[in-house]
Motif scaffolding. Structure first.
Motif, short mmCIF file in Angstrom:
data_model
loop_
_atom_site.label_atom_id
_atom_site.label_comp_id
_atom_site.label_asym_id
_atom_site.label_seq_id
_atom_site.Cartn_x
_atom_site.Cartn_y
_atom_site.Cartn_z
N TRP A 58 -25.02 32.15 37.45
CA TRP A 58 -24.83 33.04 36.30
C TRP A 58 -25.76 32.67 35.16
N ARG A 59 -26.07 33.69 34.38
CA ARG A 59 -26.60 33.46 33.03
C ARG A 59 -25.41 33.42 32.10
N GLY B 103 -27.72 28.25 32.19
CA GLY B 103 -27.46 28.73 33.54
C GLY B 103 -26.31 27.97 34.14
N VAL B 104 -25.52 28.62 35.00
CA VAL B 104 -24.34 28.00 35.59
C VAL B 104 -24.29 28.31 37.08
N HIS B 105 -24.06 27.27 37.91
CA HIS B 105 -23.75 27.43 39.33
C HIS B 105 -22.25 27.23 39.51
N LEU B 106 -21.59 28.10 40.28
CA LEU B 106 -20.15 28.02 40.51
C LEU B 106 -19.87 28.00 41.99
N LEU B 107 -18.91 27.17 42.41
CA LEU B 107 -18.45 27.21 43.78
C LEU B 107 -17.03 26.64 43.82
N PRO B 108 -16.21 27.06 44.80
CA PRO B 108 -14.84 26.57 44.86
C PRO B 108 -14.80 25.07 45.11
N TYR C 50 -18.53 23.52 38.76
CA TYR C 50 -19.65 24.23 38.14
C TYR C 50 -20.66 23.24 37.58
N VAL C 51 -21.93 23.67 37.66
CA VAL C 51 -23.06 22.88 37.17
C VAL C 51 -23.78 23.71 36.11
N VAL C 52 -23.97 23.15 34.94
CA VAL C 52 -24.62 23.83 33.82
C VAL C 52 -26.02 23.24 33.65
N HIS C 53 -27.03 24.11 33.52
CA HIS C 53 -28.41 23.64 33.37
C HIS C 53 -29.13 24.43 32.28
N GLU C 54 -30.30 23.95 31.94
CA GLU C 54 -31.11 24.60 30.90
C GLU C 54 -31.48 26.02 31.29
#
Length: 565
Positions: A85-86, A97-102, A140-144
């Motif tokens: 996601w943005r 930016g965010v990566h999401l997974l269960p 979730y992982v948050v990045h630049e």
């Protein structure tokens, strides 16, 4: 930043693919459809994909907040059990930016470990991991987010890069990957979509360790895999071709059955040293017949090989010659030039003879008599004025002024109510809107403090207040008192249908707009608009120091609002 920036999408943006090492002797290809093709390319990935087929990406929506801080804005990728996601970090007012997974995803633990390891590296040549959290059965992982950066894929769409740019690419990416491998980190998905160039010319790598963990990629020789990937990047930058038979990343592959040929044999004018460097990184037997240089199998070896090359300087700037001076019609005119003399002589006008006849004498005496009478009348009026000045003044009776010729004054409408206008559902200071029409300039309604400005978008399209006039009235102008001066405040005036914030300003009738650097904004519309509700909408605010309510940043406060018709 309301528009999607592909340069900031740090996701596994292509379909699954074998490590580049496995393709040294055969053609390779990336997925034809970016971000959607989930078909694995190898048996190992097929087994991993099958193990996660029953796990679906979390069903979240735009506007959802993680940790009451990260607001999801736009879903960019949804595949293989995870989504990217943005988002907006509302605490620091910046895009991320965010990566999401269960949390039950089979790769959730490895993704968390990879993200935390990449965050500890702290190398500015990589897109930084800002946060890695497991919360409410979600990882979730948050990045630049880099809105000013451009993917190498997009750069190559217009043609190969200059030799100096390729030299900088090879040097910076090799040094970055060498530093990562010294810390035990590898990329394993280093492709043109994972390399970015910022507006300052710096090359940055995104997805270190995380992209491979999201896709479950693991190889026996990570250093060789990343080195070969750097060679493929150099090959593509020099030739605008992918160094294998299948097309990938928007680039055409090499001709079928020809095998891997040097870049300087694919395109004329390629720098010989960079061509050999790409071949040494791509395959173990990539040395050329003329040089017989040893292959580079690790990023450290590639860094040393680049250091041994002569430095490639940037091309000299090309200055275009100014256009040839063209005389204009004004310069070709007669300005400043003496007028040409004509050969003909102008006729001499003879003055009439003086009045020496009898009639002429009568006229002269008549004029003299009139002059004497005029002097006598003037002397009498002057004496009369002096006498009136010395006489005692009598009380004057007041007479009503005749105002029939005066222009009607513009009426100031009474405001009967107001509410904060927040179409995005995030009000600024809703309890103090009444301070803007209470007649007291020391009280005010204030916005929050923003990191970027003066333009509030894309984080916020604007802030404002909707006013109720009690009944429909003609509105054509407004005077708004502001607390902060500076560069710059932009105010727009709209006619609304109600006090609700559900109607966007784009669908309202615009009365007028103005931009000011002072503490007063005057909006003058071209024509009056009949309405009961008026929206005062701020789209740009100046930078102001901190106070007891908020820190320094871009903000504004309204002290007084007067609406006129």
């Amino acid at each position: 930043m309301a528009d999607r920036s592909t340069a900031a999408v740090d996701v596994a943006d292509t379909s699954g693919e074998e490590p580049l090492t496995a393709k040294a002797g055969a053609s390779t290809g990336d997925g034809k459809s970016r971000e959607r093709d989930t078909a694995p390319q190898s048996t190992e990935e097929t087994e991993r994909a099958g193990s996660s087929a029953t796990v679906s990406a979390p069903e979240l929506h735009s506007g959802h907040k993680l940790a009451r801080r990260y607001r999801l804005e736009e879903c960019l990728t949804r595949l293989d059990g995870f989504s990217s996601w943005r988002a907006v970090d509302e605490k620091l007012r910046r895009a991320v930016g965010v990566h999401l997974l269960p949390a039950e995803h089979p790769r959730a633990r490895s993704v968390l470990a990879a993200a935390r390891s990449a965050a500890l590296l702290g190398d500015p040549r990589f897109v930084q991991v800002l946060d890695a959290v497991e919360e409410d059965e979600i990882v979730y992982v948050v990045h630049e987010w880099l809105p000013d950066a451009t993917e190498l894929t997009a750069l190559l769409a217009s043609g190969p890069l200059e030799a100096h740019d390729v030299y900088q690419l090879a040097q910076q990416i090799s040094q970055a990957m060498a530093a990562a491998h010294r810390e035990g980190l590898s990329h394993l998905r280093l492709n043109p979509g994972a390399v970015l160039r910022t507006s300052t010319g710096q090359w940055r790598v995104r997805g270190l360790a995380v992209n491979a963990a999201l896709r479950g990629i693991d190889v026996d020789s990570p250093q060789r895999t990343d080195t070969e990937a750097i060679g493929a990047l150099l090959y593509a930058a020099l030739t605008q071709r992918w160094p294998y038979e299948d097309d990938a990343y928007g680039l055409s592959g090499l001709p079928k059955g020809m095998g891997l040929i040097a870049p300087d044999q694919v395109r004329a004018g390629v720098h010989r040293g960079l061509s050999e460097l790409a071949m040494r990184a791509l395959v173990n037997d990539g040395s050329t017949a003329s040089r017989q240089e040893s292959p580079c199998t690790t990023p450290d070896e590639l860094v040393r090989a680049i250091a041994e090359m002569p430095r490639i300087r940037p091309p000299e700037p090309v200055f275009t010659a100014p256009p040839e001076y063209q005389r204009t019609s004004y310069q070709q005119g007669s300005y400043g030039r003496p007028a040409p003399r004509t050969a003909q002589t102008a006729p001499v006008v003879v003055p009439p003879p003086p009045l020496q006849t009898r009639t002429g004498k009568v006229l002269k005496w008549g004029v003299a008599a009139l002059l004497i009478a005029a002097l006598g009348l003037g002397s009498w009026q002057l004496a009369d004025a002096l006498m009136e000045r010395d006489a005692p003044k009598q009380p004057e009776t007041s007479q009503p002024a005749d105002t029939t010729d005066e222009k009607p004054k513009i009426a100031t409408h009474k405001i009967t109510g107001a509410a904060e206008y927040a179409p995005d559902g995030s009000p600024q200071n809703a309890d103090s809107v009444s301070n803007t029409y209470d007649g007291d300039s020391s009280t005010y309604w204030r916005s929050r403090s923003f990191v970027d400005g003066p333009r509030l978008a894309p984080y916020k399209q604007g802030v404002g207040i909707v006013y109720d006039l009690g009944a429909e009235k003609d509105v054509s102008a407004a005077s708004i008192g502001l607390r902060y001066a500076g560069d710059r405040t932009t105010v727009e005036l709209y006619a609304a249908d109600s006090m609700s914030s559900g109607t966007p300003v784009g669908s309202m009738k615009k009365i007028g707009t103005t931009t000011t650097q002072s503490t007063t904004a005057k909006v003058d519309g071209k024509e009056a608009v009949t309405t009961r509700y008026v929206v005062v909408w701020l789209t740009h605010v100046p930078q102001a120091p901190g106070d007891q309510y908020s820190g320094s940043g871009y903000k504004q406060a309204i002290t007084d609002v007067k609406l006129r018709g």
